[in-house]
Design a protein around this motif. Structure first.
Motif, PDB file in Angstrom:
ATOM      1  N   VAL A 310       0.818  -1.215   0.000  1.00 20.93           N
ATOM      2  CA  VAL A 310       0.000   0.000   0.000  1.00 20.93           C
ATOM      3  C   VAL A 310       0.847   1.260   0.000  1.00 20.93           C
ATOM      4  O   VAL A 310       0.378   2.332  -0.393  1.00 20.93           O
ATOM      5  CB  VAL A 310      -0.963   0.019   1.211  1.00 20.93           C
ATOM      6  N   PHE A 311       2.114   1.186   0.427  1.00 24.35           N
ATOM      7  CA  PHE A 311       2.959   2.380   0.458  1.00 24.35           C
ATOM      8  C   PHE A 311       3.179   2.955  -0.939  1.00 24.35           C
ATOM      9  O   PHE A 311       3.394   4.156  -1.099  1.00 24.35           O
ATOM     10  CB  PHE A 311       4.312   2.058   1.102  1.00 24.35           C
ATOM     11  N   LEU A 314      -0.258   5.227  -1.981  1.00 20.58           N
ATOM     12  CA  LEU A 314      -0.789   6.397  -1.292  1.00 20.58           C
ATOM     13  C   LEU A 314       0.323   7.377  -0.969  1.00 20.58           C
ATOM     14  O   LEU A 314       1.473   6.981  -0.744  1.00 20.58           O
ATOM     15  CB  LEU A 314      -1.482   5.981   0.016  1.00 20.58           C
ATOM     16  N   MET A 319      -1.328   7.704   3.765  1.00 18.15           N
ATOM     17  CA  MET A 319      -0.778   6.485   4.335  1.00 18.15           C
ATOM     18  C   MET A 319      -0.808   6.534   5.861  1.00 18.15           C
ATOM     19  O   MET A 319      -1.233   5.576   6.523  1.00 18.15           O
ATOM     20  CB  MET A 319       0.664   6.293   3.855  1.00 18.15           C
ATOM     21  N   ASP A 338       5.939  -4.337   2.350  1.00 20.93           N
ATOM     22  CA  ASP A 338       6.594  -3.220   1.677  1.00 20.93           C
ATOM     23  C   ASP A 338       7.963  -3.675   1.188  1.00 20.93           C
ATOM     24  O   ASP A 338       8.593  -4.550   1.780  1.00 20.93           O
ATOM     25  CB  ASP A 338       6.745  -2.031   2.627  1.00 20.93           C
TER      26      ASP A 338
END
Length: 361
Positions: A310-311, A314, A319, A338
């Motif tokens: 997800v880093f 966003l 985040m 990540d």
């Protein structure tokens, strides 16, 4: 409370044999691309749903060149030890057991260990075809209500039979009127139940998604959701009769709950046509977080939350907002992947909650 304490993986995707112990509620998983971060999350998902999130074909889940797979998980649920084992045998026979007892129906397992996953390609939930949004809705409702999943299985089975009849009738030039009436009656019951369940649920779910979007986006952007269904217009039985000739011509059932959709608008226009990348991502997270909270409310405990890469999707503010909401405001177990160890570690340290880092090499 729901926690996954340990997972053992044999011949699942790129894993030949591996085992991981999870000692904290927040678990960060880091490593270069291709080392198995996503596959580790998928193995956790497999334990919860008896299938992969990313792969439809069971054979594609098996390590290349091998036959069969095994994924085993040790959970704690309501302070009770729970063991889930998923096996695909060399003959492709699949077996799922919980605490040593085999499931006769895999569908009975759904909802026992609720989970929510957010992956890079999930933006299709916002901009993709209607079948992606129906799958999202059905997955959520199946975790909330085991009867819903059975109604959905029944509906799809009868729908397939009806479509086969329409196709064979066109080929033969003859329609078995009696059989069509029987299939219509059989289709109407689960279809109407599913429609009513969706309608009731979405009446409260969609406004909650709109509120979550405003919080994540950080600005006032009016997003409007509409539940579309052909069954809004008339009862299902009447609609099947009205569209009978069209169905015969096209050799398939042209309306029903398999045509439902969640329509999304912003400023009176189709959301996917005007929304920026940031707006799309914010809406995706709003949908997933509302799903998370809905499951938490219904089950009495937070589901597992699986955040894949997800880093990269966003900006820093969104985040931090997301991580604070899922790691601090909620007490569920969170798994985050990540590629950058330092970035992941710094983000988790800022939350000021205990966390565990697992590095893949």
């Amino acid at each position: 409370m729901l926690r996954l304490q340990k997972i053992s993986i044999i011949q699942f995707k790129n894993y030949l044999s591996a085992s991981y112990n999870f000692s904290e509620r927040v678990v960060g998983i880091h490593g270069n691309n291709g080392l198995g971060k996503t596959n580790l999350l998928d193995a956790i998902y497999y334990l919860c749903f008896t299938k992969s999130y990313f792969t439809k074909s069971e054979s594609a889940n098996v390590h290349h060149g091998m036959q069969g797979l095994r994924v085993e998980g040790n959970f704690v649920k309501h302070d009770q030890q729970e063991k889930v084992v998923c096996i695909v045998r060399e003959n492709n026979k699949k077996e799922i057991s919980r605490n040593g007892e085999d499931y006769k129906k895999f569908s009975n397992h759904i909802g026992q260990f609720p989970a929510v996953i957010i992956a890079p390609d999930d933006v299709e939930l916002v901009i993709g075809n209607s079948d992606i949004r129906r799958k999202f809705l059905d997955t959520l409702l199946s975790q909330l209500d085991p009867n819903y999943l059975q109604w959905l299985i029944d509906y799809n089975k009868i729908l397939q039979q009806r479509n086969s009849l329409l196709k064979s009738s066109a080929e033969k030039g003859y329609l078995d009127e009696g059989l069509l009436e029987i299939l219509n009656d059989q289709l109407v019951q689960p279809g109407t139940i599913i429609y009513n369940k969706r309608k009731e649920f979405l009446s409260r779910f969609l406004p909650a998604v709109a509120d979550a979007y405003q919080q994540i986006a950080g600005v006032s952007e009016p997003v409007r959701f509409t539940y579309y269904s052909p069954l809004h217009e008339d009862n299902f039985a009447n609609l099947l009769n009205i569209f009978r000739q069209k169905d015969m011509l096209l050799q398939r059932t042209t309306l029903g709950i398999h045509k439902d959709d969640i329509e999304i608008e912003m400023h009176g226009k189709n959301f996917k046509n005007i929304a920026s990348q940031g707006q799309r991502k914010s809406l995706l997270f709003a949908l997933k977080l509302t799903e998370f909270l809905e499951l938490k409310h219904a089950k009495g405990f937070a589901p597992l939350l699986l955040l894949d890469d997800v880093f990269e999707k966003l900006d820093a503010d969104r985040m931090n907002n997301l991580l604070y909401r899922v790691c601090v405001e909620n007490d569920g177990q969170v798994f985050i992947t990540d590629t950058h160890r330092e970035r992941l570690q710094l983000a988790l340290q800022q939350l000021q909650v205990p966390f565990q880092l697992i590095g893949l090499e």
